[in-house]
Design an enzyme around this catalytic site. Structure first.
Site, mmCIF file in Angstrom:
data_model
loop_
_atom_site.group_PDB
_atom_site.id
_atom_site.type_symbol
_atom_site.label_atom_id
_atom_site.label_comp_id
_atom_site.label_asym_id
_atom_site.label_seq_id
_atom_site.Cartn_x
_atom_site.Cartn_y
_atom_site.Cartn_z
ATOM 1 N N ASP A 541 34.460 36.972 36.500
ATOM 2 C CA ASP A 541 34.728 36.280 35.196
ATOM 3 C C ASP A 541 34.632 35.247 34.880
ATOM 4 O OD1 ASP A 541 34.684 39.274 34.869
ATOM 5 O OD2 ASP A 541 36.722 39.104 34.112
ATOM 6 N N GLU A 751 45.029 44.643 42.692
ATOM 7 C CA GLU A 751 43.751 44.446 42.383
ATOM 8 C C GLU A 751 43.283 43.161 43.322
ATOM 9 O OE1 GLU A 751 41.402 42.807 38.178
ATOM 10 O OE2 GLU A 751 43.859 42.941 38.264
#
Length: 793
Positions: A541, A751
């Site tokens: 992103d 994550e």
């Protein structure tokens, strides 16, 4: 002196006997209470044995909790870790030992309000036992021995009091129900008569930051059950429910229930008489359903769950043993016992993140993390990474996860975007996109994700040899592959770019949210929104290579091009051909070529070989910088006549994707390997940061600008394996295991991780990190067998 020596000898003897008792007790009960160097339970990871019994893996993840109405803490992530299985939309914690009010039941549950996980209770169904003769209630917090343990596939509690032992066991028996076994043994020498009841309560609100949402819960008696009813609440960004939602606690024996607001007490109608050594056993089920139809169907199964409880508990253990049997195979398993706990933790993480069909989701699949507020949907490339790991130990779930995303593949007759025929959208959730009449603010059709679906399907096929599944998926995969060239190849040179679909989210709006139109009454394009979509489409992103302003001499920054077909805009591309995207597409051609050969699709096979040859030449000649020895994105102008290799934006993990795809030359691979193994670049304490340490925009804690993402690390290890750098691949793999905070102890899989100190960051219990660790264990620690394509090797 003599007395002192006698006392000392007595103490030593007693200590020795106590140690023998503990060891023998642990062996007989398959319970380990020793601790490792991190203070976590040592279940045998440091012993030179290969374990496949589920009882040998206790408390690999810390599930202790004090649940409140405020589920989330830092980073909008659940404060605690929970357990779920079989695709259920609810789960449980173990009670924190220091909270006596929670003992005697499983903490929670956590439920998913369609798209948002929240706590329904701190402990919804905990047992109370009273000695009828003395009228005294047993205080479980004063037990001589308390064991609150989790094992693969089940939760256990044990309380040893003066004259009774209480055992609780919880497993999931369906995608909507858990089964709890309760047994009480009389360990006294005299008969006992006991009164037994259960207490519980539910929260009536959800606290999210400074916002409190009334969720309208209420309690209702229903024979031998307690029913939690819900009100219709449509808080799109926090909590969603309808008045059809039910949470249902059913007992196998007759009970009397008293309800006081949000609290209840359910008591057995009859007292329980126990002779010395005798055990009383009872069962309850807890179900969470979304619709009347679900509730009716699940309710009809509850008797069977209890009546066939022995079979369900046996099958649960066998299923999980099957997962372990598939995982711990090969001669090398016994040589690396220290990695087994992490491998089991990976499986547990994926299984907790398993979600069954509900709402708009039509097939079972894996969500990124049930611990994070925003991750209760299925993202395409997240799912495909999970599927490659699942293929090994749960291939049926892997197949259905593929179907879940391809169920929404865009067709030529699509009502909203027929021009995107073949595309796989970014993410699907319980609620469908508003453009299709739904109310799903998290559903995303603005962009796709990197093409890793053929990689996943081929790995599933290699494990299952299911030709029908291959025949089912192959045409869909070809349509998706071709979409990249019809909608994301601006200059039609056979090299694709990231970009965006035509979407209302790309229009400029005023302060009131109204779309701004030009002189022709057409919506004005917001280039920033398209660039955002393109970065999302890459999956990376906020990577430095997508910074709009560009960097250095000759870099014009990120621009947006319209992609047209027959004069109509069918999508948008940014002005750079990304090396990761085209490496993925090259690899996909390899996997599709293998499928075409299996299915006898000769023309397809020939076309894929020819196209791959052209793309290989382009990547090798246009995306590699000789001076720095690394691969980069290629900037181009509107007609493709002018290009610039974006060396100036620094190195990222995208630069080793040509090695993962087997598209680099041996000479190129050698220099890329040197960059990867450089301690001032990618060979950090926790190796393979997403931006090189010498990148001037490197930031070790900022999402894709420096943290270690395990998928990219997996691709890096497999890249090294592909070109024979096996020593380096194993060296980095072991660092990824041993330097990740808490991975080898009882902490969750994160994550991503800080590359400089291994600290876990962003959210936790993350699926593709778990899948990556599983694959690293199987295909590097235990073997040298990367998941990559070898059709064009």
């Amino acid at each position: 002196m003599k007395k002192k020596r006698q006392k000392s000898t007595l103490v030593v003897s007693l200590c020795f006997l106590l140690m023998v008792f503990i060891v023998l007790g642990c062996e007989s009960k398959d319970i380990s209470i020793s601790k490792d160097a991190n203070g976590s339970p040592d279940t045998g990871a440091n012993r030179n044995i290969a374990r496949t019994n589920v009882d040998q893996f206790a408390n690999i993840l810390d599930l202790s909790a004090n649940p409140t109405e405020e589920t989330n803490g830092v980073y909008e992530t659940n404060k605690f870790n929970h357990f779920s299985d079989l695709g259920a939309w609810h789960g449980y914690y173990q009670p924190a030992k220091d909270n006596k009010k929670l003992l005697g039941g499983f903490a929670g549950p956590l439920i998913v309000g369609e798209e948002y996980p929240v706590n329904l209770s701190n402990s919804i169904n905990r047992i109370q036992i009273t000695n009828k003769e003395t009228n005294e209630q047993y205080d479980l917090s004063k037990s001589k021995y308390i064991d609150l343990s989790s094992y693969p596939g089940r939760l256990e509690q044990k309380y040893e009091l003066g004259d009774i032992t209480l055992n609780l066991s919880l497993i999931f028996v369906s995608n909507r129900s858990a089964l709890i076994r309760t047994d009480i043994e009389n360990t006294d020498e005299e008969p006992l008569e006991l009164d037994i009841s259960w207490k519980g309560s539910v929260f009536d609100s959800v606290i999210d930051g400074d916002k409190t949402i009334d969720i309208g819960t209420s309690l209702q008696k229903d024979g031998n059950a307690i029913q939690v009813n819900f009100s219709k609440v449509r808080e799109q960004w926090d909590y969603l429910a309808t008045d059809e939602v039910k949470y249902y606690i059913s007992h196998d024996k007759k009970i009397n229930t008293k309800i006081n607001g949000l609290d209840y007490t359910s008591s057995l109608k009859d007292s329980v008489s126990l002779e010395p050594g005798e055990t009383f056993e009872t069962y309850s089920t807890e179900s969470y359903t979304f619709t009347k139809d679900e509730f009716s169907k699940e309710k009809s199964k509850l008797f069977d769950y209890v009546d066939e409880q022995e079979t369900y508990f046996k099958d649960n253990k066998q299923r999980w043993k099957g997962y372990l049997d598939k995982t711990f195979t090969g001669e090398k398993v016994k040589d690396f016992p220290e990695y087994q706990n992490a491998a089991v933790k990976s499986i547990e993480t994926l299984m907790t993140n398993w979600q069954s069909p509900a709402g708009a989701i039509k097939y079972d699949g894996i969500v990124p993390s049930m611990s994070y507020k925003w991750f209760m949907g299925m993202w395409s490339w997240d799912s495909w990474k999970a599927d490659v790991a699942l293929a090994d130990f749960n291939p049926d779930l892997a197949k259905n996860n593929m179907r879940a995303l391809f169920d929404y593949q865009i067709k030529s007759d699509d009502d909203v975007r027929p021009q995107d025929e073949g595309a796989i959208i970014d993410a699907i959730f319980y609620n469908q996109d508003s453009s299709r009449g739904g109310e799903g603010g998290n559903w995303n059709e603005r962009n796709s994700k990197p093409p890793l679906s053929a990689w996943a399907v081929w790995n599933i096929y290699e494990e299952t040899h299911d030709k029908e599944f291959l025949e089912e998926m192959y045409p869909k995969l070809m349509d998706y592959h071709n979409w990249w060239y019809t909608n994301r190849d601006h200059d039609n040179n056979g090299v694709a770019e990231y970009g965006s679909m035509v979407s209302e989210a790309n229009w400029k709006t005023d302060e009131d949210g109204k779309v701004i139109k030009d002189k022709k009454e057409l919506p004005e394009l917001d280039e920033g929104a398209v660039i955002e979509a393109a970065a999302w489409e890459s999956g990376m992103d906020n990577a430095t290579r997508f910074d709009k302003e560009g960097r250095g001499k000759g870099d014009v920054g990120v621009k947006v091009f319209e992609n047209k077909r027959d004069g109509e805009v069918v999508g948008y591309s940014i002005n750079q051909e990304s090396v990761d995207l085209n490496s993925y597409l090259y690899a996909e051609k390899g996997f599709l070529k293998l499928m075409a050969a299996e299915l006898g699709m000769d023309e397809d096979e020939k076309t894929l070989i020819d196209d791959a040859s052209k793309l290989k030449k382009y990547i090798q000649e246009n995306m590699y910088d000789q001076e720095s020895g690394y691969f980069y994105d290629l900037q181009f102008n509107d007609d493709g006549s002018k290009t610039k290799l974006l060396v100036n934006r620094g190195k990222g993990t995208e630069g080793w994707l040509p090695l993962w795809a087997n598209v680099a030359t041996d000479e190129q691979a050698e220099t890329v390997k040197d960059n990867m193994m450089d301690e001032d670049k990618f060979n950090t304490y926790m190796p393979f940061p997403t931006a090189s340490k010498d990148n001037e925009k490197f930031s070790p804690d900022k999402y894709w600008r420096g943290p270690v993402w395990l998928d990219q690390a997996l691709f890096g290890v497999e890249a090294l394996q592909n070109y024979g750098f096996d020593t380096e691949a194993t060296e980095e793999t072991k660092k990824l295991f041993n330097h990740a905070e808490g991975l080898m102890g009882n902490a969750p899989i994160h994550e991503n991780y800080n590359p400089l100190n291994g600290k876990g960051i962003s959210t936790k219990n993350f699926s593709w990190s778990a899948a990556s660790y599983y694959l690293l264990y199987k295909n590097n620690i235990l073997s040298n067998n990367p998941t990559t394509q070898d059709a064009f090797k």
